[in-house]
Motif scaffolding. Structure first.
Motif, mmCIF file in Angstrom:
data_model
loop_
_atom_site.group_PDB
_atom_site.id
_atom_site.type_symbol
_atom_site.label_atom_id
_atom_site.label_comp_id
_atom_site.label_asym_id
_atom_site.label_seq_id
_atom_site.Cartn_x
_atom_site.Cartn_y
_atom_site.Cartn_z
ATOM 1 N N GLY A 39 0.828 -1.199 0.000
ATOM 2 C CA GLY A 39 0.000 0.000 0.000
ATOM 3 C C GLY A 39 0.863 1.251 0.000
ATOM 4 N N LYS A 40 0.211 2.390 0.040
ATOM 5 C CA LYS A 40 0.923 3.655 -0.009
ATOM 6 C C LYS A 40 0.506 4.488 1.191
ATOM 7 N N THR A 41 1.437 5.249 1.726
ATOM 8 C CA THR A 41 1.111 6.159 2.816
ATOM 9 C C THR A 41 1.504 7.567 2.393
ATOM 10 N N ILE A 42 0.577 8.493 2.511
ATOM 11 C CA ILE A 42 0.901 9.891 2.232
ATOM 12 C C ILE A 42 0.784 10.650 3.541
ATOM 13 N N SER A 43 1.865 11.290 3.966
ATOM 14 C CA SER A 43 1.775 12.124 5.159
ATOM 15 C C SER A 43 1.850 13.576 4.729
ATOM 16 N N LEU A 44 1.058 14.408 5.381
ATOM 17 C CA LEU A 44 1.041 15.819 4.998
ATOM 18 C C LEU A 44 0.631 16.700 6.172
ATOM 19 N N ASP A 45 0.971 17.963 6.053
ATOM 20 C CA ASP A 45 0.537 18.973 7.016
ATOM 21 C C ASP A 45 -0.574 19.809 6.398
ATOM 22 N N ILE A 46 -1.533 20.182 7.220
ATOM 23 C CA ILE A 46 -2.552 21.145 6.796
ATOM 24 C C ILE A 46 -2.403 22.369 7.694
ATOM 25 N N LYS A 47 -2.255 23.534 7.058
ATOM 26 C CA LYS A 47 -2.151 24.765 7.841
ATOM 27 C C LYS A 47 -3.526 25.182 8.325
ATOM 28 N N SER A 48 -3.958 24.612 9.428
ATOM 29 C CA SER A 48 -5.253 24.960 9.996
ATOM 30 C C SER A 48 -5.264 24.521 11.453
ATOM 31 N N ASP A 49 -5.883 25.318 12.290
ATOM 32 C CA ASP A 49 -5.950 24.947 13.696
ATOM 33 C C ASP A 49 -7.251 24.243 14.046
ATOM 34 N N ILE A 50 -8.174 24.248 13.108
ATOM 35 C CA ILE A 50 -9.465 23.628 13.386
ATOM 36 C C ILE A 50 -9.455 22.201 12.828
ATOM 37 N N LYS A 51 -9.475 21.239 13.731
ATOM 38 C CA LYS A 51 -9.261 19.858 13.317
ATOM 39 C C LYS A 51 -10.321 19.362 12.343
ATOM 40 N N SER A 52 -11.583 19.721 12.591
ATOM 41 C CA SER A 52 -12.655 19.215 11.735
ATOM 42 C C SER A 52 -12.527 19.770 10.319
ATOM 43 N N ASP A 53 -12.135 21.055 10.228
ATOM 44 C CA ASP A 53 -11.906 21.659 8.907
ATOM 45 C C ASP A 53 -10.800 20.934 8.165
ATOM 46 N N ALA A 54 -9.683 20.714 8.867
ATOM 47 C CA ALA A 54 -8.531 20.081 8.243
ATOM 48 C C ALA A 54 -8.888 18.677 7.765
ATOM 49 N N LEU A 55 -9.609 17.957 8.612
ATOM 50 C CA LEU A 55 -9.997 16.587 8.272
ATOM 51 C C LEU A 55 -10.895 16.561 7.046
ATOM 52 N N GLU A 56 -11.781 17.554 6.984
ATOM 53 C CA GLU A 56 -12.680 17.649 5.834
ATOM 54 C C GLU A 56 -11.897 17.872 4.543
ATOM 55 N N GLN A 57 -10.915 18.795 4.620
ATOM 56 C CA GLN A 57 -10.039 19.059 3.468
ATOM 57 C C GLN A 57 -9.345 17.792 3.008
ATOM 58 N N ILE A 71 -10.467 0.971 -7.266
ATOM 59 C CA ILE A 71 -9.643 -0.160 -6.820
ATOM 60 C C ILE A 71 -9.013 0.042 -5.443
ATOM 61 N N GLU A 72 -9.150 1.251 -4.871
ATOM 62 C CA GLU A 72 -8.434 1.508 -3.623
ATOM 63 C C GLU A 72 -9.361 1.945 -2.487
ATOM 64 N N ASP A 73 -8.991 1.563 -1.283
ATOM 65 C CA ASP A 73 -9.618 2.064 -0.063
ATOM 66 C C ASP A 73 -8.627 2.975 0.646
ATOM 67 N N PHE A 74 -9.144 3.889 1.481
ATOM 68 C CA PHE A 74 -8.215 4.716 2.248
ATOM 69 C C PHE A 74 -8.715 4.925 3.662
ATOM 70 N N GLU A 75 -7.769 5.209 4.544
ATOM 71 C CA GLU A 75 -8.133 5.658 5.883
ATOM 72 C C GLU A 75 -7.247 6.845 6.237
ATOM 73 N N ILE A 76 -7.823 7.780 6.989
ATOM 74 C CA ILE A 76 -7.087 8.982 7.380
ATOM 75 C C ILE A 76 -6.790 8.908 8.862
ATOM 76 N N VAL A 77 -5.523 9.045 9.200
ATOM 77 C CA VAL A 77 -5.121 8.960 10.596
ATOM 78 C C VAL A 77 -4.508 10.300 11.028
ATOM 79 N N PRO A 78 -5.176 11.040 11.909
ATOM 80 C CA PRO A 78 -4.549 12.236 12.464
ATOM 81 C C PRO A 78 -3.298 11.804 13.211
ATOM 82 N N SER A 79 -2.229 12.527 13.043
ATOM 83 C CA SER A 79 -0.949 12.043 13.553
ATOM 84 C C SER A 79 -0.198 13.165 14.251
#
Lengths: 83, 83
Positions: A39-57, A71-79
């Motif tokens: 599988g693939k892992t993409i890690s990134l930063d979002i410039k936002s202090d509001i967690k729900s906004d960032a997660l939505e983005q 063909i792919e599934d994904f999961e988002i993990v706040p880190s």
């Protein structure tokens, strides 16, 4: 705010890269290995202090650009890790 | 026994794939994105009931075959998920 996106092939979708790794491991004496999938892992930063906004983005960018929903599934993990 | 191996480029190693994704996201209006890095996840089964044995095998195969120690770091996560 840091996120990790884990992207995996759906079950039932052939994974030739995983199969190649599995064969290479078996040929090198690791004979207990089975069912290798890659599988693939993409890690990134979002410039936002509001967690729900960032997660939505992040969810939106996964659905629109990063993940092939056919063909792919994904999961988002706040880190909080620094990786 | 299931394991996940997360493989990441070491800090300071350039990640052109991540940079390409970052630029694509920025060009498509996701302007809060920053510091995109791409890693690889290998999930596999080990046919063994002894956890310490299986973990040792996985560590060995990472060091010998799966990971390029010069540019990559890895972590091994025992996993009960069915992915």
């Amino acid at each position: 705010m840091k996120f990790k996106i884990n992207i995996f092939l759906k079950k039932g979708v052939l994974d030739p890269e995983g199969k190649a790794i599995e064969n290479a491991l078996l040929n090198n004496g690791y004979n207990k290995v089975n069912n290798v999938r890659v599988g693939k892992t993409i890690s990134l930063d979002i410039k936002s202090d509001i967690k729900s906004d960032a997660l939505e983005q992040v969810t939106l960018m996964c659905k629109e650009m990063l993940v092939n929903n056919v063909i792919e599934d994904f999961e988002i993990v706040p880190s909080e890790e620094d990786k």
